[in-house]
Design an enzyme around this catalytic site. Structure first.
Site, PDB file in Angstrom:
ATOM      1  N   LYS A  13       0.809  -1.138  -0.008  1.00 37.68           N
ATOM      2  CA  LYS A  13      -0.115  -0.128   0.109  1.00 37.68           C
ATOM      3  C   LYS A  13       0.857   1.322  -0.032  1.00 37.68           C
ATOM      4  O   LYS A  13       0.645   2.085  -0.924  1.00 37.68           O
ATOM      5  CB  LYS A  13      -0.820  -0.051   1.182  1.00 37.68           C
ATOM      6  N   ARG A  88      -9.341   0.625   8.909  1.00 34.58           N
ATOM      7  CA  ARG A  88      -8.983  -0.568   9.214  1.00 34.58           C
ATOM      8  C   ARG A  88     -10.057  -1.597   9.971  1.00 34.58           C
ATOM      9  O   ARG A  88      -9.645  -2.663  10.259  1.00 34.58           O
ATOM     10  CB  ARG A  88      -7.978  -0.542  10.174  1.00 34.58           C
ATOM     11  N   ARG A 127      11.511  -6.955   5.580  1.00 31.43           N
ATOM     12  CA  ARG A 127      11.297  -5.453   5.172  1.00 31.43           C
ATOM     13  C   ARG A 127      12.054  -4.797   6.290  1.00 31.43           C
ATOM     14  O   ARG A 127      12.160  -5.052   7.519  1.00 31.43           O
ATOM     15  CB  ARG A 127       9.754  -5.073   5.520  1.00 31.43           C
ATOM     16  N   ARG A 162      11.068  -3.047  12.414  1.00 30.51           N
ATOM     17  CA  ARG A 162      10.365  -2.244  13.257  1.00 30.51           C
ATOM     18  C   ARG A 162       9.810  -3.260  14.407  1.00 30.51           C
ATOM     19  O   ARG A 162       9.983  -4.694  14.294  1.00 30.51           O
ATOM     20  CB  ARG A 162       9.061  -2.152  12.548  1.00 30.51           C
ATOM     21  N   ARG A 173      -0.322  -9.361  13.449  1.00 29.88           N
ATOM     22  CA  ARG A 173      -0.883  -8.511  12.682  1.00 29.88           C
ATOM     23  C   ARG A 173      -1.819  -9.099  11.493  1.00 29.88           C
ATOM     24  O   ARG A 173      -2.854  -8.507  11.190  1.00 29.88           O
ATOM     25  CB  ARG A 173       0.218  -7.765  12.042  1.00 29.88           C
TER      26      ARG A 173
END
Ligand code: ADP
Ligand code: ZN
Length: 215
Positions: A13, A88, A127, A162, A173
């Site tokens: 996104k 969300r 990531r 992160r 998640r």
């Protein structure tokens, strides 16, 4: 353009939003970036959001709506906006519909970026994100590493994994996404706004969006 970008964590996104901003100056609004910035700055919002985020849980709807109500009324949104990571939940989508109605803003599309689950998992584990809250550039240790290991190409700050990108938080998640966010696909289908685009390359997704919008 006024778009909602839907899709699982890691669907791309943010990357798609950044490419779209370059087309017509519409702004990217990422609630995740706003929240991470608030956590780093140690604001009241950041203090409230931090524990939820670290666990991979959603931040309460009321906090998010407070942020978005202000953000959507800032002058830079007049050109257009790309909502990345918001709404969300169904209550957020309903509150957004009311808010946009009140502001007389009409959405063009809700784009569902559909990416196979194995690709998502691989992407999230590899990531890396720039630790500078004003930058938050995204890298990938396999497909898109920074030129100098661990250092952001754009701003020179350390590039880190992160807090919510441990294996445990990632699977949490994804479960949260399936439970709370995936139902938005049906919500926007009913609203007549949904377009689903299947593709693992952001260029393909961006071109499909341009085609849809006739630009
Ligand atoms: P990703 O899409 O990779 O999961 P984001 O940067 O969009 O990451 O979000 C990171 C975290 O910020 C989420 O796991 C959640 O805790 C919080 N968050 C972001 N946007 C929202 C939202 N619209 N509603 C509730 N929580 C949110
Ligand atoms: Zn950076």
């Amino acid at each position: 353009m006024k778009l909602i970008l839907l899709g699982a964590p890691g669907a791309g996104k943010g990357t798609v939003a950044k490419q779209l901003t370059a087309i017509d100056g519409s702004v990217q609004i990422s609630t995740g970036d706003i929240l991470r910035g608030a956590v780093q700055a140690g604001t009241d919002l950041g203090k409230e959001a931090e524990a939820y985020m670290k666990r991979g849980d959603l931040v309460p709807d009321s906090l998010i709506m407070g942020i978005m109500e202000k953000r959507l009324q800032e002058p830079d949104c007049q050109k257009g906006f790309l909502l990345d990571g918001f709404p969300r939940t169904i209550p957020q989508a309903e509150a957004l519909r009311d808010l946009l109605g009140k502001l007389s803003i009409k959405l063009d599309l809700a784009v569902n970026i559909d990416v196979p689950k194995d690709v998502i998992l691989d992407r999230l584990c590899t990531r890396r994100t720039c630790s500078n809250s004003a930058c938050q550039a995204i890298y990938n240790v396999k497909s898109n590493p920074p030129t100098q290991e661990g250092i952001c190409d754009k701003c020179g700050s350390p590039v880190i994994q992160r807090d919510d990108e441990t294996e445990e938080a990632i699977s949490h998640r994804l479960a949260t996404y399936n439970e709370k966010t995936a139902p938005l696909v049906g919500f926007y289908e009913k609203e007549g706004l949904l377009r689903t685009i299947t593709g693992t390359s952001s260029d393909i997704v961006v071109n499909a969006i341009k085609d849809e919008l006739g630009i």
